[in-house]
Write an enzyme that holds these catalytic residues in place. Structure first.
Site, PDB file in Angstrom:
ATOM      1  CG  ASN A 210      -0.250  -0.076   2.502  1.00  0.00           C
ATOM      2  OD1 ASN A 210       0.463   0.845   2.861  1.00  0.00           O
ATOM      3  ND2 ASN A 210      -0.417  -1.179   3.233  1.00  0.00           N
ATOM      4  CG  ASP A 279      -7.603  -4.594   5.684  1.00  0.00           C
ATOM      5  OD1 ASP A 279      -7.058  -4.633   6.804  1.00  0.00           O
ATOM      6  OD2 ASP A 279      -8.164  -3.575   5.232  1.00  0.00           O
ATOM      7  CE  LYS A 289       8.878 -12.467 -13.302  1.00  0.00           C
ATOM      8  NZ  LYS A 289       9.713 -12.026 -14.401  1.00  0.00           N
ATOM      9  CG  PHE A 323      -3.304   6.090  13.057  1.00  0.00           C
ATOM     10  CD1 PHE A 323      -2.654   5.646  14.195  1.00  0.00           C
ATOM     11  CD2 PHE A 323      -3.011   7.344  12.555  1.00  0.00           C
ATOM     12  CE1 PHE A 323      -1.718   6.448  14.835  1.00  0.00           C
ATOM     13  CE2 PHE A 323      -2.077   8.154  13.183  1.00  0.00           C
ATOM     14  CZ  PHE A 323      -1.438   7.712  14.318  1.00  0.00           C
ATOM     15  CE  LYS A 337     -11.660   1.339  10.130  1.00  0.00           C
ATOM     16  NZ  LYS A 337     -10.918   2.098   9.140  1.00  0.00           N
ATOM     17  CE  LYS A 341      -9.759  -2.385  13.580  1.00  0.00           C
ATOM     18  NZ  LYS A 341      -8.690  -2.426  12.591  1.00  0.00           N
TER      19      LYS A 341
HETATM   20  N1  CTP Z   1      -4.992  -2.685  11.658  1.00  0.00           N
HETATM   21  C1  CTP Z   1      -4.354  -3.785  12.166  1.00  0.00           C
HETATM   22  N2  CTP Z   1      -4.397  -4.980  11.525  1.00  0.00           N
HETATM   23  C2  CTP Z   1      -5.088  -5.120  10.365  1.00  0.00           C
HETATM   24  C3  CTP Z   1      -5.750  -3.998   9.827  1.00  0.00           C
HETATM   25  C4  CTP Z   1      -5.676  -2.786  10.495  1.00  0.00           C
HETATM   26  O1  CTP Z   1      -3.712  -3.655  13.217  1.00  0.00           O
HETATM   27  N3  CTP Z   1      -5.103  -6.291   9.748  1.00  0.00           N
HETATM   28  C5  CTP Z   1      -4.953  -1.415  12.405  1.00  0.00           C
HETATM   29  C6  CTP Z   1      -4.212  -0.288  11.700  1.00  0.00           C
HETATM   30  O2  CTP Z   1      -2.863  -0.226  12.071  1.00  0.00           O
HETATM   31  C7  CTP Z   1      -4.960   0.956  12.181  1.00  0.00           C
HETATM   32  C8  CTP Z   1      -6.371   0.457  12.442  1.00  0.00           C
HETATM   33  O3  CTP Z   1      -6.274  -0.963  12.572  1.00  0.00           O
HETATM   34  O4  CTP Z   1      -4.462   1.477  13.392  1.00  0.00           O
HETATM   35  C9  CTP Z   1      -7.365   0.780  11.386  1.00  0.00           C
HETATM   36  O5  CTP Z   1      -6.868   0.423  10.121  1.00  0.00           O
HETATM   37  P1  CTP Z   1      -7.703   0.719   8.797  1.00  0.00           P
HETATM   38  O6  CTP Z   1      -6.958   0.188   7.625  1.00  0.00           O
HETATM   39  O7  CTP Z   1      -8.146   2.151   8.782  1.00  0.00           O
HETATM   40  O8  CTP Z   1      -9.035  -0.107   9.059  1.00  0.00           O
HETATM   41  P2  CTP Z   1      -9.418  -1.612   8.919  1.00  0.00           P
HETATM   42  O9  CTP Z   1      -9.724  -2.133  10.278  1.00  0.00           O
HETATM   43  O10 CTP Z   1      -8.418  -2.374   8.111  1.00  0.00           O
HETATM   44  O11 CTP Z   1     -10.792  -1.499   8.159  1.00  0.00           O
HETATM   45  P3  CTP Z   1     -11.073  -0.927   6.662  1.00  0.00           P
HETATM   46  O12 CTP Z   1      -9.842  -1.259   5.841  1.00  0.00           O
HETATM   47  O13 CTP Z   1     -12.278  -1.675   6.246  1.00  0.00           O
HETATM   48  O14 CTP Z   1     -11.325   0.547   6.800  1.00  0.00           O
END
Ligand code: CTP
Length: 402
Positions: A210, A279, A289, A323, A337, A341
């Site tokens: 990302n 995710d 490869k 975040f 969230k 969480k």
């Molecule tokens: N986070 C995490 N582990 C994951 C996904 C996210 O620890 N597998 C944490 C990130 O570091 C951040 C928070 O969760 O502090 C929110 O991440 P974000 O990408 O905004 O949200 P998601 O929970 O992944 O949900 P979405 O992508 O659907 O918005």
């Protein structure tokens, strides 16, 4: 931490004395008040006049010169100082300090000074390894004097080895860190910061990643160190140099980040989870490869584990900051969230706004708390956002400890 600090720099007669001119300059630029005391040998290598011009203050070299500014100069200098630093510290001055010998202005000032002291040994590697020097350094440690390890590299005597005086910037950073650990408002607080984006391998040469630059997390880690915290920085790959004095753990995938976080989690007071975690990850990692053919390629993806959610489930004393990077329904998604969480705070930002999000140096965020309180911040540098997060961490951890 260096601003308005009164630092006496003791310069002994080592060739690296020339580097200390730059050190004094850096300290003065950082707002410290510096006075230089030189041994007679040091004055043969670097002119006291140079130190006087750089420090903007008289340089003390001679026990018997008399000083219009101070009565009993060696005592007055020790009283004036908040900190004494000996650089370069030769085998001779180390030997004198360890054995209570005071026979010139620097050694008597060191003896009369009851403030913290840092010694930066610099000499030939054989001298440094000499049992007498090793023994004397150990004595200094036992006396509560901090020894900055010398660096390795090319020495003036023509050999490569240990015994080099570290670079001025490193000594300055060491002094700053030492002061922060004693006086910073986050001293004694252990913080886990995660930063950067994770990468999920597709095959040996490709991955799903990302746009995270790591800037936000690195800024928080740097400021936390500057304010005296013990910082563990778990980071996905970034183009950044990690801050000094953090325990740095480099990871690549979400699974590696999870393992690293869980290992240190029981012992930390707070977690700032700035990393952009993948995710999903490829269902299979191809051993070779993946070759191109005429067909389209469909990758099957599995969900990764949510690290923050897991930390929320296992939360005990830790203050948990997450975040939320959103492109729509910012506050609703962020609140969800916090709940899911089990967070103590979330930093919500709409990454579609100019000046916010991944690769910028600024951010526009809102802090949201479990009771629904919102604190809205305007556009500001990521460092400043980080410092405001750390203020909240400090207040909560402090309250928990009472
Ligand atoms: N986070 C995490 N582990 C994951 C996904 C996210 O620890 N597998 C944490 C990130 O570091 C951040 C928070 O969760 O502090 C929110 O991440 P974000 O990408 O905004 O949200 P998601 O929970 O992944 O949900 P979405 O992508 O659907 O918005």
């Amino acid at each position: 931490m260096l601003k308005d600090k009164k630092i006496v720099i003791g310069v002994a007669g080592g060739i690296a004395a020339y580097k200390v001119v730059t050190l004094v300059s850096r300290l003065v630029q950082a707002g410290a008040e510096v006075r230089v005391v030189m041994t007679e040998a040091a004055t043969k290598l670097v002119s006291p006049l140079l130190f006087k011009e750089i420090s903007g203050r008289p340089v003390a070299c001679d026990m018997w010169a008399g000083n219009d500014e101070f009565n009993v100069e060696h005592v007055a200098l020790g009283r004036w100082a908040d900190l004494m630093v000996v650089a370069p510290a030769t085998a001779n001055i180390i030997g004198k300090m360890a054995n209570g010998i005071a026979d010139d202005l620097l050694s008597t000032t060191l003896m009369a000074c009851d403030k913290p002291k840092i010694v930066c040994p610099a000499m030939n590697s054989n001298m440094l390894a000499n049992p007498a020097v090793v023994r004397n350094l150990e004595t200094l440690r036992q006396d509560g004097i901090v020894i900055m390890p010398s660096a390795s590299g090319h020495l003036a005597c023509g050999v490569d080895g240990s015994g080099r005086l570290p670079e001025p910037e490193e000594i300055k950073s060491f002094i700053d860190y030492f002061l922060a650990q004693r006086e910073g408002d986050l001293r004694g607080i252990r913080i886990l910061v995660t930063a950067g984006g994770t990468r999920e391998p597709i095959d040996p040469v490709r991955f799903i990643g990302n746009r995270s630059s790591g800037k936000m997390g690195y800024a928080i880690a740097r400021d936390a160190v500057r304010r005296g915290a013990d910082v563990i920085l778990v980071s996905g790959p970034t183009a950044l140099r990690h801050p000094d004095h953090v325990r740095f753990i480099q990871v690549e995938s979400t699974e590696e980040m999870m393992d690293a976080c869980l290992k240190v989690y029981p012992d930390v007071d707070a977690v700032v989870k700035a990393a952009a975690v993948a995710d999903y990850r490829p269902h299979e990692r191809a051993a070779q490869k993946i070759k191109k053919n005429d067909e389209n390629l469909i990758l099957a993806l599995d969900k990764t584990q949510d690290i923050l959610k897991r930390l929320g489930q296992e939360k005990r004393q830790q203050f948990l900051v997450g975040f939320a990077a959103e492109t729509q329904n910012l506050m609703r998604n962020a609140a969800e969230k916090v709940r899911k969480k089990n967070l103590d705070m979330i930093v919500a930002n709409d990454v579609t706004q100019a000046g916010a999000g991944f690769s910028t140096d600024t951010n526009i965020v809102k802090f949201l708390f479990p009771d629904g309180t919102v604190r809205e911040l305007g556009i500001m540098p990521k460092e400043e956002v980080g410092n405001l997060i750390l203020d909240i961490v400090r207040d909560h951890v402090g309250k928990n400890r009472k």
